[in-house]
Write a protein that holds these residues in place. Structure first.
Motif, mmCIF file in Angstrom:
data_model
loop_
_atom_site.group_PDB
_atom_site.id
_atom_site.type_symbol
_atom_site.label_atom_id
_atom_site.label_comp_id
_atom_site.label_asym_id
_atom_site.label_seq_id
_atom_site.Cartn_x
_atom_site.Cartn_y
_atom_site.Cartn_z
ATOM 1 N N LEU A 104 2.835 10.246 -1.678
ATOM 2 C CA LEU A 104 4.158 9.703 -1.989
ATOM 3 C C LEU A 104 4.713 10.264 -3.295
ATOM 4 O O LEU A 104 5.907 10.520 -3.427
ATOM 5 N N ALA A 114 11.921 8.825 0.572
ATOM 6 C CA ALA A 114 11.120 9.120 -0.625
ATOM 7 C C ALA A 114 10.886 10.616 -0.793
ATOM 8 O O ALA A 114 10.710 11.106 -1.922
ATOM 9 N N HIS A 129 -1.656 4.903 -2.381
ATOM 10 C CA HIS A 129 -0.449 5.506 -2.949
ATOM 11 C C HIS A 129 -0.018 4.834 -4.250
ATOM 12 O O HIS A 129 0.958 5.254 -4.863
ATOM 13 N N GLU A 132 8.770 1.420 7.292
ATOM 14 C CA GLU A 132 7.893 2.436 6.709
ATOM 15 C C GLU A 132 8.368 3.862 6.967
ATOM 16 O O GLU A 132 8.334 4.718 6.068
ATOM 17 N N ALA A 140 9.519 6.327 3.897
ATOM 18 C CA ALA A 140 8.786 7.578 3.681
ATOM 19 C C ALA A 140 9.717 8.783 3.760
ATOM 20 O O ALA A 140 9.590 9.736 2.973
ATOM 21 N N HIS A 146 1.973 6.503 6.169
ATOM 22 C CA HIS A 146 3.342 6.874 5.837
ATOM 23 C C HIS A 146 3.518 7.217 4.351
ATOM 24 O O HIS A 146 4.373 8.027 4.001
ATOM 25 N N PHE A 147 2.713 6.587 3.506
ATOM 26 C CA PHE A 147 2.937 6.737 2.072
ATOM 27 C C PHE A 147 1.951 7.684 1.393
ATOM 28 O O PHE A 147 1.859 7.709 0.174
ATOM 29 N N MET A 195 9.052 0.948 -4.850
ATOM 30 C CA MET A 195 7.709 0.404 -4.776
ATOM 31 C C MET A 195 7.559 -0.889 -5.574
ATOM 32 O O MET A 195 6.616 -1.648 -5.356
#
Length: 562
Positions: free
Chosen positions: A224, A499, A193, A492, A496, A220-221, A464
């Motif tokens: 992203l 985001a 990601h 996480e 996520a 999870h990412f 990030m």
């Protein structure tokens, strides 16, 4: 929580740098310390050491771990979720779980990291392949520093100003040092990601370095940065037909909107689950006791870094759900002497939020620990100790935040005017809420100049990048107390979820006044919990609320005091 250090050198003796950082390493893990000097082959010698804070498993897991295959593991982390934890027994620590997986899979470290949820930093030597792996989790929640040359590699949790050229290891991926030749080479396996357009990993060490094509996927990412489904023109999502000028009445009306209510419910559900695992995945023992049998129920095991503001009060209220009602919860509030008084803004909000918590949770003992720091104490401790924990960062902002956090986490103050030192072993911090939910003035200014798309991009970028701006420093500072810092807003699942939200679902700093528009989604969550007072406190930076910072100084300038 652990303090870990590894040095690989072509010389016969460990560097004197090891002795310089030993005390700082031991402070991170006061329950156990061990070190081993190991010859890797005819070219390379190594030094491994670890200090342990026992937070998981019935029995303390000693490190460094040397497997039957002569692999070496230093693990500083918490497995809070993922496929690996499904195999975990109640009495087994996460360190044992990680070591067992690596031994079973012949050291497949990259596969391991795809099935772990939680914060970590680690060092792992694969004897058969002559590979030294090290790195931090995708959000960089635990500190790891390095110093690298053709003849030596030093990797460690915490440094010292007497060790020049130390740097924070980027959280952009996992590093692998090849030691099968007389001149080592370094590879980076990046997180999938990691966005090439916004981030880079610059390595200017005098060593062969390359970025590998293979990437590490975090479930999870994934996707992203995919914002193709976002609407970046605000649909007046937070507008209301209420004629009231009262902010709380407007928030009540907003919560009646089905779309808003759904987002608030999801945020709360994920934050509650995040707090639950960070409280429950821990031995039920305080900092001062050696066994659960000896530890009184009246000893606090959990503490909150508590300004009394929105983030810390919401966390404290949720923590009440998962800490035994027979145990107190410590609320650690720090104030610095200004003009002969400790009556600073954060002390006032802490008292007000303490009263609100006491009213909503009358069966809980809340210890509001008032930590008062004089100018003389600040100067002496900063010059002799804290400066080495902040290093290699060196700005005025690093100084003020680092010093305030250090004194707060020490937990030495007064409860009802009686001297008290917190017994909590786990500290919950509100770090990450501002970056994700639009809590800073700069977010309002950006929105005025640009648009919702740019704000969404900026919020994700700050989230990030939080590893290099805040988290390494905060981990080094907080862990020096022999307590483990945990960050519920940086779970996480929660990161996520946030985001994927358009920026206008997180905040509206233009339509609403301060104390309402910034972090509006979290403020609505606080109202839903019943925390109506703290929900409308204006955002105030920690360094100004506790009065350690001087308003005329620019935070991004280098600090001469460090």
């Amino acid at each position: 929580m652990c303090g870990i250090i590894c040095a690989v050198t072509s010389s016969q003796k460990p560097s004197v740098e090891f002795s310089i950082v030993k005390n700082n390493l031991k402070s991170r893990g006061p329950d156990f310390f061990a070190e081993k000097v190991i010859s890797l082959d005819c070219t390379w010698n190594s030094y491994f050491a670890a200090s342990i804070l026992h937070t998981q498993g019935k029995f303390l897991t000693k490190q460094p771990i040397i497997t039957s295959k002569q692999d070496i593991l230093l693990w500083n982390g918490d497995v809070f979720g993922g496929d690996l934890i499904s195999k975990k027994l109640e009495d087994v620590s996460d360190t044992q779980l990680v070591a067992a997986f690596l031994e079973k899979t012949d050291g497949n470290i990259l596969n391991l990291l795809t099935i772990i949820e939680g914060p970590y930093s680690f060092i792992y030597y694969n004897q058969n392949q002559k590979l030294l792996w090290f790195g931090r989790d995708p959000l960089g929640r635990h500190s790891l520093l390095w110093k690298l040359s053709c003849k030596e590699l030093l990797v460690l949790s915490v440094g010292h100003k007497k060790i020049p050229n130390l740097r924070e290891i980027p959280a952009s991926g996992i590093f692998c040092l090849h030691l099968d030749k007389s001149i080592p080479s370094l590879c980076l396996y990046k997180w999938s990601h990691w966005n090439e357009c916004l981030f880079s990993c610059e390595i200017d060490f005098p060593i062969d370095f390359r970025i590998c094509d293979e990437k590490i996927h975090n479930f999870h990412f994934r996707n992203l940065w995919n914002y193709s489904n976002h609407t970046f023109t605000s649909p007046n999502f937070f507008k209301t037909n209420s004629n009231s000028s009262d902010i709380l009445n407007i928030m009540d009306d907003l919560l009646l909107n089905s779309s808003i209510g759904e987002s608030v419910d999801q945020l709360l559900d994920l934050l509650i689950k995040s707090c639950e695992k960070r409280i429950k995945i821990c031995k039920n023992i305080c900092k001062n006791c050696t066994t659960e049998d000896l530890c009184s129920k009246k000893h606090a095991k959990v503490g909150i870094l508590f300004s009394g503001g929105l983030d810390s009060t919401v966390i404290a209220y949720i923590a009440n759900k998962f800490v035994s009602h027979e145990e107190p919860i410590d609320l650690l509030n720090v104030a610095f002497n200004r003009n002969g008084s400790f009556n600073v803004p954060d002390r006032n909000t802490a008292i007000m939020s303490f009263r609100e918590l006491s009213s909503l949770c009358p069966n809980r003992i809340w210890n509001l620990v008032e930590i008062n720091i004089t100018e003389e104490e600040l100067i002496e401790t900063r010059e002799n100790h804290i400066c080495n924990l902040i290093y290699p960062l060196n700005t005025i902002l690093d100084e003020s935040l680092g010093c305030a956090l250090w004194f707060a986490c020490q937990g030495k103050g007064f409860v009802d005017n009686i001297p008290y030192t917190s017994t909590s072993k786990i500290l919950l911090l509100g770090t990450g809420a501002d970056e994700q939910l639009g809590g800073y003035v700069k977010h309002k200014n950006l929105l005025k100049r640009c648009n919702w798309h740019k704000l969404w991009e900026q919020l994700l970028k700050e989230t990030m990048e939080i590893s290099k701006r805040n988290l390494g420093r905060d981990d080094r500072i907080a862990s020096d107390s022999g307590r483990q810092p945990r960050f519920p807003f940086l779970d996480e699942h929660l990161v996520a979820f946030i985001a994927k939200l358009p920026s206008w679902q997180r905040c509206d700093p233009i339509s609403f006044p301060p104390g309402a528009g910034d972090k509006l989604l979290l403020r609505l969550a606080a109202v839903k919990l019943g925390l109506r007072q703290c929900a409308i406190f204006p955002k105030r930076a920690f360094q100004f609320g506790c009065r350690i910072a001087k308003s005329k100084e620019k935070g991004d300038k280098n600090s001469e005091r460090l």
